[in-house]
Design an enzyme around this catalytic site. Structure first.
Site, PDB file in Angstrom:
ATOM      1  N   HIS A  67       0.816  -1.207   0.000  1.00 67.35           N
ATOM      2  CA  HIS A  67       0.000   0.000   0.000  1.00 67.35           C
ATOM      3  C   HIS A  67       0.859   1.270   0.000  1.00 67.35           C
ATOM      4  O   HIS A  67       1.000   1.940   1.022  1.00 67.35           O
ATOM      5  CB  HIS A  67      -0.962  -0.011   1.198  1.00 67.35           C
TER       6      HIS A  67
ATOM      7  N   CYS B  10       2.745 -12.012   2.139  1.00 71.82           N
ATOM      8  CA  CYS B  10       3.713 -12.059   3.238  1.00 71.82           C
ATOM      9  C   CYS B  10       3.538 -13.370   4.016  1.00 71.82           C
ATOM     10  O   CYS B  10       2.406 -13.750   4.346  1.00 71.82           O
ATOM     11  CB  CYS B  10       3.503 -10.869   4.172  1.00 71.82           C
TER      12      CYS B  10
ATOM     13  N   HIS C 193     -10.094  -3.922   4.296  1.00 76.05           N
ATOM     14  CA  HIS C 193      -8.663  -4.068   4.013  1.00 76.05           C
ATOM     15  C   HIS C 193      -8.421  -5.338   3.195  1.00 76.05           C
ATOM     16  O   HIS C 193      -9.023  -6.380   3.456  1.00 76.05           O
ATOM     17  CB  HIS C 193      -7.880  -4.118   5.334  1.00 76.05           C
TER      18      HIS C 193
ATOM     19  N   GLU D 107      -6.088  -7.466   3.162  1.00 79.81           N
ATOM     20  CA  GLU D 107      -5.679  -8.648   3.947  1.00 79.81           C
ATOM     21  C   GLU D 107      -6.899  -9.337   4.562  1.00 79.81           C
ATOM     22  O   GLU D 107      -7.022 -10.571   4.524  1.00 79.81           O
ATOM     23  CB  GLU D 107      -4.698  -8.232   5.050  1.00 79.81           C
TER      24      GLU D 107
ATOM     25  N   CYS E 218       2.069  -8.574  13.468  1.00 73.55           N
ATOM     26  CA  CYS E 218       3.424  -8.982  13.070  1.00 73.55           C
ATOM     27  C   CYS E 218       4.502  -8.178  13.783  1.00 73.55           C
ATOM     28  O   CYS E 218       4.239  -7.115  14.351  1.00 73.55           O
ATOM     29  CB  CYS E 218       3.571  -8.860  11.558  1.00 73.55           C
TER      30      CYS E 218
ATOM     31  N   SER F  47      -2.662   0.360   6.493  1.00 69.49           N
ATOM     32  CA  SER F  47      -3.210   0.120   7.836  1.00 69.49           C
ATOM     33  C   SER F  47      -2.174   0.423   8.907  1.00 69.49           C
ATOM     34  O   SER F  47      -2.427   1.154   9.865  1.00 69.49           O
ATOM     35  CB  SER F  47      -3.676  -1.331   7.942  1.00 69.49           C
ATOM     36  N   ASN F  48      -0.964  -0.118   8.743  1.00 72.19           N
ATOM     37  CA  ASN F  48       0.006   0.059   9.835  1.00 72.19           C
ATOM     38  C   ASN F  48       0.450   1.507   9.977  1.00 72.19           C
ATOM     39  O   ASN F  48       0.763   1.952  11.073  1.00 72.19           O
ATOM     40  CB  ASN F  48       1.172  -0.917   9.677  1.00 72.19           C
TER      41      ASN F  48
ATOM     42  N   SER G 270       5.230   0.031   4.474  1.00 74.51           N
ATOM     43  CA  SER G 270       5.256   0.017   3.006  1.00 74.51           C
ATOM     44  C   SER G 270       5.814   1.316   2.429  1.00 74.51           C
ATOM     45  O   SER G 270       5.677   1.574   1.231  1.00 74.51           O
ATOM     46  CB  SER G 270       3.846  -0.251   2.472  1.00 74.51           C
TER      47      SER G 270
HETATM   48  S1  SF4 Z   1       3.559  -5.409   7.862  1.00 71.35           S
HETATM   49 FE1  SF4 Z   1       3.956  -7.416   8.757  1.00 71.35          FE
HETATM   50  S2  SF4 Z   1       2.431  -8.783   7.846  1.00 71.35           S
HETATM   51 FE2  SF4 Z   1       2.508  -6.911   6.579  1.00 71.35          FE
HETATM   52  S3  SF4 Z   1       3.981  -7.373   4.980  1.00 71.35           S
HETATM   53 FE3  SF4 Z   1       5.136  -6.420   6.643  1.00 71.35          FE
HETATM   54  S4  SF4 Z   1       5.890  -8.146   7.903  1.00 71.35           S
HETATM   55 FE4  SF4 Z   1       4.267  -8.909   6.583  1.00 71.35          FE
END
Ligand code: SF4
Length: 323
Positions: free
Chosen positions: A57, A112, A140, A142, A210, A239-240, A282
């Protein structure tokens, strides 16, 4: 590139301001692997290579790979029969895999491994006749892929309030799993509520959120009280990255998500002497470097590194691209 009009922030006009560069930040092992897969597929298999959805993303990454020849598509029917298609890091449902088989596509899977792990857990629990509660965000990519492993057998929840409305057939055979990129603290609250309502609920065998998500959040929490502002470089649909902003705010810091330096509002800098900078999993480092360069011109010339956690995780490439 737009020409920058430089306005030195009032607060740093006399004394240099500080930029605190958080570590870890930016690319995680799953993102590095996914991008490498697209590059290697182009190199080894030649064009055209189709990529279903954004490989990760971040628009900058997608545009760069498109310039190198990758063709991004939303759904598999946009790829001609028999062509090479890469699945994105977020994973896909079995229905998508089935469609790929029907269209005789040559699939290279950039999911992943930590997303795959959640899929495998879900499949195992459903086989063992558990009801599954998935904590995650509805639209999302995922979550769409994970839910697709067992349509109708998984209930998606997003908040503590959702726990109140849950109805499960057998509270003794119940497990929760989570999306990989959630807020650790918010998820802990939801899990606590689940355990209160369903004391026999099982937890995933290993943490689903993760390592990269956890580490970036820990770094933000560690420095939140030492900064006047946190800038999270990342995409709106990451998201992260969004969670990093929330985590900072919960920890009492002012925080904004920016795609790139163009989005930094001059008024955010007013009164700020120390600015923390981090980036979602990302986000390429070049975008962070541009933010730093932009702020240096505004008087934030003292740079400090805050490496809170060291990371050395790597994931193997798919066999067909390894040689
Ligand atoms: S954020 Fe975590 S789950 Fe997503 S691609 Fe990276 S390591 Fe993998």
């Amino acid at each position: 590139m737009l020409e920058e009009k430089v306005e030195t922030s009032q607060s740093v006009a006399e004394k240099p301001g500080t930029l605190l560069l958080l570590g870890p930040r930016g690319f995680c092992a799953g993102v590095v692997r996914a991008i490498d897969i697209v590059r290697l597929a182009l190199e080894k298999l030649g064009r055209p290579v189709y990529v279903r959805k954004e490989i990760v993303h971040n628009r900058y990454v997608v545009d760069e790979l498109a310039e190198q020849g990758a063709i991004f598509i939303e759904e598999l029917d946009e790829a001609p029969e028999g062509s090479v298609v890469i699945f994105s890091a977020h994973g896909v449902s079995p229905a998508v895999r089935q469609l790929a088989r029907e269209r005789k596509l040559r699939v290279i899977d950039a999911t992943c491994p930590l997303v795959t792990k959640v899929h495998l857990e879900l499949i195992r629990y459903v086989r063992e006749n558990y009801s599954v509660v998935l904590i995650g965000h509805r639209d999302h990519d995922e979550v769409i892929g994970t839910l697709g492993e067992a349509p109708g057998r998984v209930q998606l929840i997003t908040s503590v309030e959702d726990v109140e409305n849950l109805q499960v057939p057998d509270p003794e055979r119940l497990v929760y799993l989570t999306q990989t990129t959630l807020s650790v603290d918010d998820t802990a609250e939801i899990v606590a509520k689940l355990k209160e309502r369903f004391p026999a609920i099982s937890a995933p065998p290993a943490e689903d959120i993760c390592y990269a998500t956890q580490n970036r959040q820990t770094a933000v929490k560690t420095v939140a009280s030492q900064i006047d502002l946190l800038l999270v470089v990342g995409a709106r649909n990451s998201s992260n990255s969004n969670r990093l902003v929330e985590v900072a705010k919960h920890a009492g810091a002012r925080a904004y998500l920016v795609n790139n330096f163009h989005e930094i509002q001059p008024q955010w800098l007013s009164g700020c002497r120390r600015i923390g900078i981090t980036a979602g999993a990302s986000t390429p480092e070049v975008l962070v470097e541009e933010v730093v360069a932009h702020l240096k011109k505004r008087g934030y010339t003292h740079i400090e590194d805050a490496n809170i956690i060291q990371e050395d995780v790597r994931f193997a490439l798919p066999t067909e691209l390894r040689a």
